[in-house]
Write an enzyme that holds these catalytic residues in place. Structure first.
Site, PDB file in Angstrom:
ATOM      1  N   HIS A   1      -5.803   3.479  -1.075  1.00 23.51           N
ATOM      2  CA  HIS A   1      -3.822   3.965  -1.676  1.00 23.51           C
ATOM      3  C   HIS A   1      -4.567   2.555  -2.485  1.00 23.51           C
ATOM      4  O   HIS A   1      -4.827   1.222  -1.586  1.00 23.51           O
ATOM      5  CB  HIS A   1      -3.360   3.920  -2.017  1.00 23.51           C
ATOM      6  CG  HIS A   1      -2.547   5.630  -1.607  1.00 23.51           C
ATOM      7  ND1 HIS A   1      -1.877   6.336  -1.235  1.00 23.51           N
ATOM      8  CD2 HIS A   1      -3.711   6.462  -2.289  1.00 23.51           C
ATOM      9  CE1 HIS A   1      -1.908   7.643  -1.170  1.00 23.51           C
ATOM     10  NE2 HIS A   1      -2.844   8.141  -2.276  1.00 23.51           N
TER      11      HIS A   1
ATOM     12  N   GLU B   1       4.046   5.108   4.262  1.00 19.46           N
ATOM     13  CA  GLU B   1       2.502   4.184   4.876  1.00 19.46           C
ATOM     14  C   GLU B   1       2.683   2.886   4.774  1.00 19.46           C
ATOM     15  O   GLU B   1       3.611   2.560   4.118  1.00 19.46           O
ATOM     16  CB  GLU B   1       1.189   4.706   3.174  1.00 19.46           C
ATOM     17  CG  GLU B   1       1.430   4.405   2.230  1.00 19.46           C
ATOM     18  CD  GLU B   1       0.049   5.190   1.735  1.00 19.46           C
ATOM     19  OE1 GLU B   1      -0.250   6.736   1.733  1.00 19.46           O
ATOM     20  OE2 GLU B   1      -0.248   5.200   1.016  1.00 19.46           O
TER      21      GLU B   1
END
Lengths: 381, 289
Positions: free
Chosen positions: B247, B209
């Site tokens: 995150h 990511e």
């Protein structure tokens, strides 16, 4: 969490780092009064959480009361990259001969803090980093020991700071590093550190960001949090305890787990739609959280359709389905079409529970996203 | 075969008397994991999830011959819990906890370079070798035994891809969630190296990511060192700069580093096909087998 410049400077001053005299003002009259006290020239600086304020017109130097009034009128209330300026810092103008950059941040790749010094201060340091990386001297610091005094001197000399000022600059760097550790900062930056015409060294700007995950043990800093949210929706998300980011599109997105929600955004884009938001309801969500999430997305006026994508590990599909039904049964008419896709733990039970008069149920992530994109297009026809 | 965990792994659960720790200890045992003890300060002598609890990890390691731990300890104490696992010493520690302060992890990271223990996480779903052992919170029922290794920064995204694979009859050797934080114990490169050495892993899926440079480093590693084919996925193509996408580690910095584009380009240059959708990732894996 970001501190405003005026807050970071308060922290700096308390730690013994020299900063210019200044006053906070929130009206034109207060600005005029403050400038009267501080004298000319003075800097009028917008207090908002954005970088590059100067370039965007958020900082002006004034040399008379008329100019101060004019600057205050133009800066107060202006929109700076999406933030409305409500306060300005009125600061004594510093007669400087040189500008340096001094900063401490976490080097993710190395897993260690890194101290940085450059003689090319006063400009966008990220541009310097890209165009002439050799102009920034770097020193990694062992997080177990902290910064040794020699390290602060080494990086200052390496950057090419004149010997006459090196001691003062190194001392500022050491204090910044101590602040970085003591306050659980993710980043501390002074750009520029000014060398004045009187040979003083002074921190003319201040950036200080605190690690959100460490705020539980930094209660004094946590209390200083201001203007954390760019809009009412982000504020609401904060109250509900969601990870939420508002974007500019019209397909609302709700899901569980950061990676999967990001993927859902990407798929909306891939299938020709535009994501309106990132909303992660987190793991193990119960019915109430689901209801709150739908409430959030419905209250965004840009949203034309919603895709709800859950892959249950600890989150249970039947709980999610109950929450969706409860949320939607409150309405006489569903405000925006909702497509649901449930997979993983108790997904089948969940799909049986879902009221298909109120939502469209899709079996795969891809088909759910395509449905929501089509729904949004239909609204706009 | 598998990497890091199998049915011989003897597991101690740190924080086994807490809600999460207790629930997942039971789930792990139900899956067949060899959970041999719990460790909670002040709770030594009790029993939880059917296993004895010790005051310290060291005691659990000595008394029950444990060689791995799973950490379900609140963020404020997680750094300390990881140090305790490293000093016990165990061979493997898996930290599930989300929200560990980054500076705590910097100190842990420093110690990791001096010891032999491997850390997975924090802020991760854990690791599973289907049919043998699971250390963490992954839902066991979606996994199946087979030859595809998985490594991912995200939990639910891993489940999505695993589900596609399992439904096509493609099983997994081991799946590792390395975690979504800026500083983590096991990187993509570390996990890829282990899969490359595992003769029973025939292909690898890597789900990255936005944020950091770990994927770019992985691409360089794959180009130089890997025979085993790798299929990639990168989440966050549409993420705006400067915003943390859930995150702590998933953030594109102002200067444009950590973008999805740079990661996809790096992987493509290393010969790794990057799927536009999770289904395309499964297609790519299928083509390798």
């Amino acid at each position: 969490m970001k501190l405003h410049e005026y807050q970071a400077k308060e922290v700096f001053a308390e730690a013994g780092i020299p900063v210019p005299a200044s006053r906070l003002a929130s009206s034109v009259e207060e600005v005029v009064e403050a400038v009267g006290e501080i004298g000319y020239p003075a800097a009028i600086k917008a207090q908002v959480h954005v970088g590059g304020r100067g370039k965007a017109g958020g900082i002006e130097i004034v040399t008379s009361e008329d100019e101060a009034r004019e600057a205050a009128e133009s800066i107060l209330g202006m929109d700076l990259k999406g933030y409305t300026v409500e306060r300005v810092l009125v600061e004594e103008g510093v007669d400087f001969v040189d500008e340096l950059y001094v900063g401490v941040t976490m080097d993710r790749a190395a897993g260690e803090p890194v101290a940085m010094v450059s003689t090319e201060g006063g400009v966008d340091i990220e541009e310097v980093a890209e165009e002439s990386p050799e102009a920034i001297a770097r020193e990694h610091v062992d997080p177990a020991f902290g910064m040794h005094p020699y390290e602060s001197r080494k990086v200052v000399y390496e950057a090419g700071v004149e010997q006459q000022f090196a001691g003062d600059v190194a001392s500022i760097l050491r204090t910044l590093f101590e602040l970085y550790e003591d306050s659980d900062a993710s980043e501390i930056e002074v750009n520029p550190v000014m060398i004045t015409a009187d040979d003083d060294v002074i921190a003319a700007d201040a950036v200080m960001n605190i690690d959100d995950d460490a705020l539980f043990r930094q209660p004094e800093l946590a209390e200083m949090e201001e203007d954390a949210y760019q809009n009412d929706l982000e504020r609401k998300a904060g109250e509900y305890g969601f990870d939420y980011v508002r974007l500019s599109g019209n397909v609302g997105i709700i899901g569980n787990g950061a990676g999967l929600v990001m993927t859902t955004l990407d798929l909306v884009d891939y299938y020709g739609g535009q994501p309106a938001n990132f909303l992660d309801i987190g793991g193990g969500a119960k019915a109430e959280r689901v209801t709150n999430a739908l409430d959030m997305v419905f209250s965004d006026e840009n949203v034309d359709s919603v895709v709800f994508n859950i892959f249950g590990g600890i989150t249970r599909g039947d709980e999610v389905a109950k929450g969706i039904n409860e949320a939607l049964e409150q309405f006489d008419e569903i405000p925006k079409p909702v497509t649901v896709r449930l997979a993983g733990t108790n997904a089948e039970e969940g799909m049986e529970i879902l009221n298909t008069d109120l939502v469209t149920v899709e079996k795969t992530l891809e088909s759910a996203v395509q449905r929501a994109v089509a729904d949004a297009e239909e609204v706009n026809q | 075969m598998s990497i890091l965990v199998d049915d011989d792994t003897r597991v101690v659960v740190q924080g086994i008397t807490g809600g999460e720790g207790n629930f997942h200890a039971e789930q792990m045992i139900e899956y067949g994991t060899n959970v041999v003890a719990g460790a909670v300060p002040g709770k030594g002598g009790q029993e939880a999830a059917g296993v004895p609890v010790y005051d310290t990890v060291e005691e659990a390691a000595i008394e029950e011959d444990a060689d791995a731990s799973v950490i379900f300890v609140p963020p404020a104490f997680a750094g300390d819990a990881i140090f305790e696992a490293l000093d016990a010493p165990l061979d493997l520690a898996v930290a599930i906890t989300e929200g560990v302060p980054t500076q705590d992890m910097a100190k842990v990271n420093k110690r990791l370079s001096e010891v032999d223990t491997r850390l997975i996480g924090p802020n991760c779903p854990g690791i599973i070798t289907p049919g043998e052992a699971k250390l963490g919170i992954l839902p066991g029922n979606i996994f199946s035994e087979g030859k595809v290794g998985l490594v991912s920064r995200s939990g639910t995204l891993t489940y999505q891809v695993v589900d596609s694979l399992t439904q096509r009859g493609i099983g997994q050797s081991t799946a590792v969630g390395i975690g979504g934080d800026p500083i983590i114990g096991t990187s993509f490169v570390d996990a890829l190296e282990l899969f490359e050495q595992d003769p029973e892993t025939a292909a690898v899926v890597m789900c990255g990511e936005i944020g950091g440079e770990d994927e770019e480093q992985a691409a360089a590693y794959i180009a130089e060192n890997m025979e085993t084919p790798v299929a990639g996925f990168i989440a966050g193509r549409t993420a705006p700069p400067g915003k943390r996408m859930g995150h702590a580690g998933a953030i594109v910095s102002g200067s444009g580093t950590g973008t999805a584009e740079s990661k996809i380009d790096a992987l493509n240059d290393a010969g790794v096909p990057v799927g536009d959708t999770p289904e395309e990732v499964a297609d790519n894996v299928e083509s390798f087998l």
